[in-house]
Design a protein around this motif. Structure first.
Motif, PDB file in Angstrom:
ATOM      1  N   SER A  51       0.850  -1.184   0.000  1.00 55.85           N
ATOM      2  CA  SER A  51       0.000   0.000   0.000  1.00 55.85           C
ATOM      3  C   SER A  51       0.885   1.232   0.000  1.00 55.85           C
ATOM      4  O   SER A  51       1.990   1.202   0.545  1.00 55.85           O
ATOM      5  N   ASN A  52       0.402   2.318  -0.586  1.00 51.77           N
ATOM      6  CA  ASN A  52       1.213   3.526  -0.610  1.00 51.77           C
ATOM      7  C   ASN A  52       1.645   3.941   0.783  1.00 51.77           C
ATOM      8  O   ASN A  52       2.762   4.382   0.996  1.00 51.77           O
ATOM      9  N   ASN A  53       0.755   3.800   1.760  1.00 50.64           N
ATOM     10  CA  ASN A  53       1.114   4.168   3.127  1.00 50.64           C
ATOM     11  C   ASN A  53       0.416   3.235   4.101  1.00 50.64           C
ATOM     12  O   ASN A  53      -0.287   2.306   3.693  1.00 50.64           O
ATOM     13  N   LYS A  71       2.594  -8.505   9.045  1.00 49.89           N
ATOM     14  CA  LYS A  71       3.975  -8.949   9.242  1.00 49.89           C
ATOM     15  C   LYS A  71       4.952  -8.054   8.485  1.00 49.89           C
ATOM     16  O   LYS A  71       6.033  -7.735   8.980  1.00 49.89           O
ATOM     17  N   LYS A  72       4.552  -7.633   7.271  1.00 49.74           N
ATOM     18  CA  LYS A  72       5.456  -6.849   6.431  1.00 49.74           C
ATOM     19  C   LYS A  72       4.660  -5.793   5.674  1.00 49.74           C
ATOM     20  O   LYS A  72       3.569  -6.061   5.166  1.00 49.74           O
ATOM     21  N   MET A  73       5.218  -4.580   5.602  1.00 50.75           N
ATOM     22  CA  MET A  73       4.647  -3.500   4.806  1.00 50.75           C
ATOM     23  C   MET A  73       5.568  -3.193   3.630  1.00 50.75           C
ATOM     24  O   MET A  73       6.767  -2.997   3.806  1.00 50.75           O
ATOM     25  N   ILE A  74       4.996  -3.170   2.441  1.00 48.26           N
ATOM     26  CA  ILE A  74       5.694  -2.716   1.248  1.00 48.26           C
ATOM     27  C   ILE A  74       5.004  -1.415   0.845  1.00 48.26           C
ATOM     28  O   ILE A  74       3.857  -1.427   0.389  1.00 48.26           O
ATOM     29  N   SER A  75       5.675  -0.300   1.059  1.00 47.35           N
ATOM     30  CA  SER A  75       4.979   0.976   0.914  1.00 47.35           C
ATOM     31  C   SER A  75       5.959   2.093   0.576  1.00 47.35           C
ATOM     32  O   SER A  75       7.166   1.876   0.447  1.00 47.35           O
TER      33      SER A  75
END
Length: 231
Positions: A51-53, A71-75
């Motif tokens: 997500s963007n943020n 568990k993990k953010m890709i942002s």
């Protein structure tokens, strides 16, 4: 061809622990509020969220962070969430920060079937460490890979039961490319209409990309930073 499900709970019922999700929106604009609330209620955990943020502490993806479901953010931008910062600094959350344009293009590439692309963004920084570099027109570029997800969850202004979607204003941001990149795409819409009611010239996401659609309710549509001019 009828892709309507009754509500958010039904739409996300087969999202399980450990899956990767794309969630549309920019800040708090155009986010799938109902679907996020349903994910919180479901208790699903160990999620990787693209997500963007990460929302704010008490809204958007911040609600999933509060319950330790991510568990993990890709942002790209994460500066409005104190709980995000706390979990990151304490080693409780994996984070992959990506330049905003690269994030959008990685999602678009995933939906378009392009496995990877070269971009100058991030070269010479931590973003480019360990990545292949090629020079085009005398300028170094790094190789970025496409992003895909088990589920893409997007929010639109209007949609029909065939899954055709129209976004409104700045909500037309990460939603269109993410809608293309999910193995299953769930769309929540403010207004659910019959086929033929949407002008085909203004459809942003064709129904071929959408597997489930439902009409949301009780949207807050919060504003992150309200700024008013001095009279």
């Amino acid at each position: 061809m009828n892709k309507i499900v009754n509500n958010a709970q039904e739409a996300i019922a087969d999202i399980h622990d450990g899956m990767t999700l794309m969630l549309g929106g920019f800040g708090l604009c155009g986010i799938p509020e109902n679907a996020i609330a349903a994910l919180v209620k479901s208790g699903v955990k160990e999620l990787t969220c693209i997500s963007n943020n990460a929302g704010v502490d008490d809204f958007g993806l911040g609600l999933l962070l509060q319950q330790k479901q991510i568990k993990k953010m890709i942002s790209s931008y994460v500066g409005e969430n104190a709980e995000f910062e706390r979990q990151l600094l304490n080693g409780e959350l994996e984070v992959d920060l990506i330049p905003q344009g690269s994030l959008a293009e990685r999602c678009r590439a995933g939906g378009a079937g392009i496995p990877a692309f070269y971009t100058p963004a991030g070269y010479g920084t931590e973003v480019g460490e360990g990545k292949e570099v090629r020079v085009f027109d005398g300028k170094p570029h790094i190789l970025e890979t496409a992003l895909k997800a088990d589920f893409a969850i997007v929010k639109a202004w209007k949609g029909d039961r065939l899954g055709n979607l129209i976004y409104k204003g700045t909500a037309r941001n990460f939603n269109p490319p993410m809608a293309m990149a999910g193995r299953v795409t769930i769309a929540e819409v403010e207004h659910l209409v019959e086929p033929g009611e949407l002008d085909p010239n203004y459809i942003h996401t064709p129904g071929i990309f959408v597997q489930r659609i439902f009409e949301g309710k009780d949207y807050e549509k919060r504003i992150e930073q309200r700024t008013l001019r001095t009279r």
